[in-house]
Design an enzyme around this catalytic site. Sequence first.
Site, PDB file in Angstrom:
ATOM      1  N   HIS A  97      89.995 -34.806  -3.499  1.00 14.04           N
ATOM      2  CA  HIS A  97      88.691 -34.690  -2.853  1.00 14.04           C
ATOM      3  C   HIS A  97      87.714 -35.663  -3.510  1.00 14.04           C
ATOM      4  O   HIS A  97      87.816 -35.960  -4.697  1.00 14.04           O
ATOM      5  CB  HIS A  97      88.140 -33.258  -2.926  1.00 14.04           C
ATOM      6  CG  HIS A  97      88.089 -32.710  -4.318  1.00 14.04           C
ATOM      7  ND1 HIS A  97      89.196 -32.188  -4.956  1.00 14.04           N
ATOM      8  CD2 HIS A  97      87.069 -32.628  -5.212  1.00 14.04           C
ATOM      9  CE1 HIS A  97      88.862 -31.810  -6.172  1.00 14.04           C
ATOM     10  NE2 HIS A  97      87.569 -32.068  -6.367  1.00 14.04           N
ATOM     11  N   HIS A  99      83.678 -36.223  -4.231  1.00 15.05           N
ATOM     12  CA  HIS A  99      82.368 -35.567  -4.262  1.00 15.05           C
ATOM     13  C   HIS A  99      81.303 -36.536  -3.738  1.00 15.05           C
ATOM     14  O   HIS A  99      81.235 -37.692  -4.186  1.00 15.05           O
ATOM     15  CB  HIS A  99      81.946 -35.221  -5.694  1.00 15.05           C
ATOM     16  CG  HIS A  99      82.771 -34.169  -6.368  1.00 15.05           C
ATOM     17  ND1 HIS A  99      82.337 -32.875  -6.532  1.00 15.05           N
ATOM     18  CD2 HIS A  99      84.007 -34.225  -6.939  1.00 15.05           C
ATOM     19  CE1 HIS A  99      83.261 -32.181  -7.188  1.00 15.05           C
ATOM     20  NE2 HIS A  99      84.284 -32.974  -7.452  1.00 15.05           N
TER      21      HIS A  99
HETATM   22  P1  AMP Z   1      86.800 -30.966  -9.298  1.00 15.12           P
HETATM   23  O1  AMP Z   1      86.319 -30.395 -10.608  1.00 15.12           O
HETATM   24  O2  AMP Z   1      86.502 -32.414  -9.110  1.00 15.12           O
HETATM   25  O3  AMP Z   1      88.263 -30.616  -9.059  1.00 15.12           O
HETATM   26  O4  AMP Z   1      85.945 -30.237  -8.188  1.00 15.12           O
HETATM   27  C1  AMP Z   1      86.327 -29.058  -7.554  1.00 15.12           C
HETATM   28  C2  AMP Z   1      85.112 -28.553  -6.828  1.00 15.12           C
HETATM   29  O5  AMP Z   1      85.541 -27.596  -5.873  1.00 15.12           O
HETATM   30  C3  AMP Z   1      84.095 -27.842  -7.736  1.00 15.12           C
HETATM   31  O6  AMP Z   1      82.857 -28.553  -7.664  1.00 15.12           O
HETATM   32  C4  AMP Z   1      84.006 -26.437  -7.146  1.00 15.12           C
HETATM   33  O7  AMP Z   1      82.682 -25.938  -7.137  1.00 15.12           O
HETATM   34  C5  AMP Z   1      84.537 -26.639  -5.732  1.00 15.12           C
HETATM   35  N1  AMP Z   1      85.149 -25.478  -5.130  1.00 15.12           N
HETATM   36  C6  AMP Z   1      86.094 -24.672  -5.675  1.00 15.12           C
HETATM   37  N2  AMP Z   1      86.452 -23.707  -4.803  1.00 15.12           N
HETATM   38  C7  AMP Z   1      85.710 -23.915  -3.675  1.00 15.12           C
HETATM   39  C8  AMP Z   1      85.621 -23.240  -2.424  1.00 15.12           C
HETATM   40  N3  AMP Z   1      86.362 -22.179  -2.141  1.00 15.12           N
HETATM   41  N4  AMP Z   1      84.755 -23.736  -1.503  1.00 15.12           N
HETATM   42  C9  AMP Z   1      83.990 -24.835  -1.790  1.00 15.12           C
HETATM   43  N5  AMP Z   1      84.045 -25.492  -2.943  1.00 15.12           N
HETATM   44  C10 AMP Z   1      84.884 -25.041  -3.888  1.00 15.12           C
END
Ligand code: AMP
Length: 131
Positions: A97, A99
């Site tokens: 993903h 950001h």
């Molecule tokens: P990363 O640390 O780059 O892997 O980012 C993962 C992101 O996913 C974090 O910013 C979380 O807040 C977000 N996240 C985790 N679970 C969910 C969810 N169910 N819906 C939306 N965002 C999520």
Amino acid sequence: MCIFCKIINKEIPASIVYEDEDVCAILDLAQVTDGHTLVMPKDHFENILDCPPVLLSKISSVTQMLSKQIVTKLNAKGVNVLTNANPVAGQTVMHFHVHIIPRYSAEDGLILKFKQNPEADIKRIENILKK
Ligand code: AMP
Ligand code: ZN
């Protein structure tokens, strides 16, 4: 199945702000700033390191399109676009993903610090990488 695959399959709820046949974008549950968005492929790849280039290109196009919309519709002054690859880089969800973090002021929620390593041997690194 990973949590983002479940969201893509509509097995668990999320705020989906964009989707097409290959790409899905949701609002991050933990909004660093208003409009913090995650752009991801619908197929499961762990991170940018294993995402096929054609799909990566689609992710990039959607990221640009949504970034422009966020700036316009939410009146952001700019965006930070970043992706974490592997836990050492802060990746917590192992489904690729990107950001999009809208910026409204230099003092809002995102703190990015580039700390220079004064001992880095740039010539040696250049020689390794350009081989
Ligand atoms: P990363 O640390 O780059 O892997 O980012 C993962 C992101 O996913 C974090 O910013 C979380 O807040 C977000 N996240 C985790 N679970 C969910 C969810 N169910 N819906 C939306 N965002 C999520
Ligand atoms: Zn997944």
